[in-house]
Design a protein around this motif. Structure first.
Motif, short mmCIF file in Angstrom:
data_model
loop_
_atom_site.label_atom_id
_atom_site.label_comp_id
_atom_site.label_asym_id
_atom_site.label_seq_id
_atom_site.Cartn_x
_atom_site.Cartn_y
_atom_site.Cartn_z
N ALA A 40 50.90 46.57 25.67
CA ALA A 40 51.07 47.66 24.71
C ALA A 40 52.42 47.60 24.00
CB ALA A 40 50.94 49.01 25.43
N LEU A 41 53.29 46.67 24.44
CA LEU A 41 54.65 46.62 23.91
C LEU A 41 54.92 45.36 23.10
CD1 LEU A 41 56.61 47.89 27.03
CD2 LEU A 41 55.67 49.22 25.12
N ASP A 42 55.92 45.48 22.24
CA ASP A 42 56.41 44.37 21.43
C ASP A 42 57.89 44.16 21.74
OD1 ASP A 42 54.01 43.91 19.90
OD2 ASP A 42 54.48 45.75 18.79
N VAL A 43 58.47 43.13 21.16
CA VAL A 43 59.91 42.86 21.29
C VAL A 43 60.63 43.62 20.19
CG1 VAL A 43 61.68 41.08 21.20
CG2 VAL A 43 59.50 40.60 22.33
N SER A 123 56.66 53.18 20.94
CA SER A 123 57.55 54.30 20.58
C SER A 123 58.19 54.90 21.82
CB SER A 123 56.82 55.35 19.75
OG SER A 123 55.79 55.95 20.51
N ALA A 124 57.48 54.98 22.93
CA ALA A 124 58.06 55.49 24.17
C ALA A 124 59.15 54.55 24.69
CB ALA A 124 56.98 55.68 25.23
N ALA A 128 63.21 55.44 24.91
CA ALA A 128 63.98 55.26 26.15
C ALA A 128 65.18 54.36 25.90
CB ALA A 128 63.09 54.67 27.24
N ALA A 129 65.00 53.32 25.11
CA ALA A 129 66.11 52.41 24.79
C ALA A 129 67.21 53.15 24.03
CB ALA A 129 65.60 51.22 23.98
N GLU A 130 66.82 53.95 23.05
CA GLU A 130 67.80 54.72 22.28
C GLU A 130 68.53 55.73 23.16
OE1 GLU A 130 65.40 56.26 19.09
OE2 GLU A 130 65.37 54.32 18.05
N ARG A 172 64.35 63.19 27.43
CA ARG A 172 63.82 62.91 26.10
C ARG A 172 62.53 62.14 26.11
NH1 ARG A 172 69.44 60.96 23.47
NH2 ARG A 172 70.48 62.91 23.75
N ARG A 173 62.07 61.71 27.23
CA ARG A 173 60.89 60.86 27.29
C ARG A 173 59.68 61.59 26.72
NH1 ARG A 173 58.62 57.98 32.71
NH2 ARG A 173 56.98 56.82 31.70
#
Length: 174
Positions: A40-43, A123-124, A128-130, A172-173
């Motif tokens: 479900a994720l990208d780089v 987006s999740a 989390a990264a931000e 914020r999650r």
């Protein structure tokens, strides 16, 4: 440092983050069948900016999320592969592991998540990264935005990723 020089360094830092992300994007086909891969994720390169003559930001992949620090002048990279180095950031001291990326050179990484199965979508993961980046670079601002029971300790001199994430991004999650 003038505002113009600082802005130029930030542009360099964003480009360095994108160069690192491109290397991990190229690795996606080889990683796709491994059990740690979240399809479900990208780089993505998140929030890269110049910090003390280094590019600093977060790399999100389908198999890990790391804080990343790399020199804007590759000639200044001098750590041995696998060496652990403590870096003092606004949040406190964090441990980074030195490595080498083909086409990039020296890089230091601090693991935030691996594997990435707690993230339902890109987006999740990016949120989390931000939030993690804000907690590391602007801990007082994050503390002001979270409840007292979730705020990172201003007295802490070291912070592990569990403490960082428990106090910063959980609020914020999505």
């Amino acid at each position: 440092m003038t505002a113009e020089v600082a802005a130029h360094r930030d542009v360099e830092a964003r480009a360095a983050g994108e160069a690192v992300a491109a290397i991990y994007r190229a690795a996606v086909p080889a990683m796709r069948d491994l059990p740690v891969f979240n399809p479900a994720l990208d780089v993505a390169a998140i929030g890269f900016r110049a910090l003390d003559d280094h590019a600093f930001g977060v790399i999100v992949t389908p198999w890990f999320m790391n804080l990343v620090r790399l020199p804007l002048d590759p000639a200044t990279a001098g750590r041995s592969q696998g060496e652990v180095v403590t870096r003092v950031l606004p949040v406190g001291a964090l441990e980074f592991t030195a490595g080498q990326l083909d086409g990039i050179g020296g890089i230091e990484s601090c693991s935030l998540f691996s594997p990435m199965f707690d993230f339902a979508d890109q987006s999740a993961a990016e949120a989390a990264a931000e939030a993690a980046l804000a907690a590391v670079l602007e801990p007082e601002q994050v503390a002001d935005e979270t409840s007292p029971s979730q705020a990172p300790s201003k007295m802490a001199t070291t912070l592990d990723r569990r403490g960082l994430l428990r106090g910063a991004w959980m609020e914020r999650r999505p």
